[in-house]
Design an enzyme around this catalytic site. Structure first.
Site, mmCIF file in Angstrom:
data_model
loop_
_atom_site.group_PDB
_atom_site.id
_atom_site.type_symbol
_atom_site.label_atom_id
_atom_site.label_comp_id
_atom_site.label_asym_id
_atom_site.label_seq_id
_atom_site.Cartn_x
_atom_site.Cartn_y
_atom_site.Cartn_z
ATOM 1 N N PHE A 60 0.858 -1.194 0.000
ATOM 2 C CA PHE A 60 0.000 0.000 0.000
ATOM 3 C C PHE A 60 0.886 1.233 0.000
ATOM 4 O O PHE A 60 1.684 1.442 0.909
ATOM 5 C CB PHE A 60 -0.921 0.018 1.227
ATOM 6 C CG PHE A 60 -1.897 1.172 1.175
ATOM 7 C CD1 PHE A 60 -3.087 1.073 0.461
ATOM 8 C CD2 PHE A 60 -1.619 2.372 1.800
ATOM 9 C CE1 PHE A 60 -3.969 2.138 0.372
ATOM 10 C CE2 PHE A 60 -2.494 3.452 1.725
ATOM 11 C CZ PHE A 60 -3.675 3.328 1.013
ATOM 12 N N ASP B 86 9.380 2.864 1.321
ATOM 13 C CA ASP B 86 8.207 3.601 1.816
ATOM 14 C C ASP B 86 8.131 3.399 3.326
ATOM 15 O O ASP B 86 7.721 2.339 3.805
ATOM 16 C CB ASP B 86 6.954 3.054 1.122
ATOM 17 C CG ASP B 86 5.664 3.711 1.621
ATOM 18 O OD1 ASP B 86 5.691 4.392 2.665
ATOM 19 O OD2 ASP B 86 4.624 3.506 0.973
ATOM 20 N N LYS C 190 2.616 10.187 8.078
ATOM 21 C CA LYS C 190 2.038 9.769 9.355
ATOM 22 C C LYS C 190 2.726 10.377 10.589
ATOM 23 O O LYS C 190 2.516 11.530 10.910
ATOM 24 C CB LYS C 190 2.021 8.242 9.417
ATOM 25 C CG LYS C 190 0.999 7.630 8.436
ATOM 26 C CD LYS C 190 0.849 6.154 8.661
ATOM 27 C CE LYS C 190 -0.050 5.494 7.618
ATOM 28 N NZ LYS C 190 -1.473 5.716 7.850
HETATM 29 C C1 LIG Z 1 3.066 2.432 3.777
HETATM 30 C C2 LIG Z 1 2.141 3.537 3.416
HETATM 31 N N1 LIG Z 1 2.434 4.338 2.395
HETATM 32 C C3 LIG Z 1 1.655 5.367 2.051
HETATM 33 C C4 LIG Z 1 0.479 5.626 2.731
HETATM 34 C C5 LIG Z 1 -0.390 6.789 2.317
HETATM 35 O O1 LIG Z 1 -0.244 7.823 3.209
HETATM 36 P P1 LIG Z 1 -1.368 8.993 3.252
HETATM 37 O O2 LIG Z 1 -2.633 8.327 3.684
HETATM 38 O O3 LIG Z 1 -0.835 9.986 4.227
HETATM 39 O O4 LIG Z 1 -1.473 9.534 1.875
HETATM 40 C C6 LIG Z 1 0.124 4.821 3.809
HETATM 41 C C7 LIG Z 1 -1.132 5.066 4.557
HETATM 42 O O5 LIG Z 1 -1.655 4.243 5.261
HETATM 43 C C8 LIG Z 1 0.967 3.760 4.164
HETATM 44 O O6 LIG Z 1 0.680 2.939 5.188
#
Ligand SMILES: Cc1ncc(COP(=O)(O)O)c(C=O)c1O
Length: 407
Positions: free
Chosen positions: A139, A224, A253
């Site tokens: 994700f 990520d 986050k």
């Molecule tokens: C690993 C990862 N990358 C990217 C995101 C996306 O972040 P945002 O919701 O701040 O756009 C998330 C959100 O849960 C995530 O867990």
């Protein structure tokens, strides 16, 4: 202050677009690991804004940063320097051992920037190669490019046509990655723990192997750390805990502790954006950068990170005991990102029962059903040992009640 005795039905929620199923409670106040709804019921919060509130609800250091900075300078726009963005960039690059940063408003936007940076780098250094290898069940966000990068089942059918240039591979399968690399490949992109997939960890050997493959083939390694970064898994950044040297790291986050900020960090050799390639009105906003500096000042302290590890071990041990006692499944995760598998796709039922436990006398517990058969726990990084004990006790009680009611 918001009145604390309004029933859920008194809130006009119809004016909100219906993008997710939310429980019938309206939260009006938070402090530390606790949340209060509009009827005065209180909840121990092990969701914390989806692994966002690193210091819990309403921490004084964030209030102070907000008050001070909002009285000094809110926003200059991306065409001017501001002292908070410069200060945060210096601190973050030092802590992450990377050279430059581009600030964003969210994790998805940081990943979107990482994809652009890799494609630009491919134009300059790999004869236009643009394909990014990413992983099943990953994700990376909800913009069109980050959805295309994500391996979340069903994402590819939601808003066709899907942005091309991504190849999905099985996680933890180095042979599959090696076999997929060709002249079009520019980067490999992964989470070191797939949080949304149910807290699935990358093997240390897989991660080290990815670095070797990237070096051998001249590819970029994009990590990520939107969910795993800023102390969530114990080390300040999980790639440091694994001894991994990524070319690009994305954050979100926990970085803002509850205010919206993300970051795209890269090594000097990769920083190939030219003026005009990337930007955004709010990127590097003084207010959120001031807050992120206050958060980092707390979280980067070795004693703070040691406490995250200790509370994480306590939580994992307690979950393992509950799993044994109630005949549940595996416990996974690191630091304060933990998961517990439950049988019969029962996660949503348990989440519901834990929340509904709240009444005028007893608190409820907020946890997340990451998958139908997986509970996920993401408490504040400064959660107390007594609060972890209380969460485990509530879970124990609800699991016993649910078993009784099934029996
Ligand atoms: C690993 C990862 N990358 C990217 C995101 C996306 O972040 P945002 O919701 O701040 O756009 C998330 C959100 O849960 C995530 O867990």
């Amino acid at each position: 202050m918001t009145p604390t005795t309004l029933a859920f039905e008194q809130f006009p929620t119809d004016a909100l677009m219906h993008v997710t199923q939310r429980p019938p409670a309206v939260f009006v106040r938070g402090l530390g690991s606790w949340l209060w709804d509009s009827t005065g019921h209180r909840y121990l919060d092990f969701v914390q804004g989806w692994a966002v509130n690193a210091l819990g609800h309403a921490p004084a250091v964030i209030t102070d940063a907000l008050v001070q900075q909002s009285g000094r300078l809110l926003h200059t726009g991306p065409g001017f320097h501001n002292d908070q963005a410069i200060g945060l960039a210096a601190e973050l690059t030092r802590l992450a051992s990377l050279d430059r940063v581009f600030f964003t408003n969210s994790g998805a936007e940081a990943n979107e920037g990482a994809i652009k940076l890799a494609r630009k780098w491919g134009q300059l250094h790999r004869r236009g190669a643009s394909t990014i290898l990413s992983f099943g069940n990953s994700f990376h966000g909800r913009t069109l490019a980050t959805m295309a990068a994500s391996g979340k089942p069903g994402f590819d059918r939601l808003f066709p046509p899907v942005l091309p240039g991504f190849v999905k591979l099985p996680y933890n399968d180095l042979d599959a990655v090696e076999a997929a690399i060709d002249g079009h490949t520019v980067a490999v992109m992964l989470e070191l723990v797939q949080g949304e997939a149910g807290v699935i960890e990358a093997d240390a050997g897989f991660v080290a192997g990815l670095r070797r493959l990237c070096d051998r083939h001249g590819l970029l390694l994009i990590v990520d750390e939107v969910q795993t970064g800023v102390g969530r898994c114990g080390p300040l950044f999980l790639h440091q805990g694994l001894g991994l040297r990524p070319d690009i790291v994305t954050l979100g986050k926990g970085l803002g502790g509850g205010v919206p900020i993300g970051a795209l960090l890269a090594s000097e050799a990769v920083c190939c954006f030219a003026p005009g390639d990337q930007g955004g009105t709010y990127n590097g906003n003084s207010l959120v950068c001031a807050v992120a500096r206050a958060v980092l000042q707390q979280v980067a302290r070795p004693s703070f990170l040691a406490a995250v590890c200790a509370r994480g071990e306590q939580l994992a041990q307690g979950l393992a005991e509950l799993s044994k006692r109630h005949g549940l499944g595996a416990v996974r995760g690191q630091g304060l990102l933990r998961a517990l598998d439950v049988p019969d796709d029962g996660a949503a039922t348990i989440v519901d029962a834990l929340r509904r436990r709240a009444d005028d006398k007893r608190p409820g517990l907020l946890v997340n059903a990451a998958r139908p058969g997986t509970l996920r726990f993401m408490p504040a990084l400064n959660v107390g040992s007594g609060e972890v004990e209380l969460a485990l006790a509530m879970l124990d009680e609800v699991l016993a009640e649910l078993t009784l009611s099934v029996g």
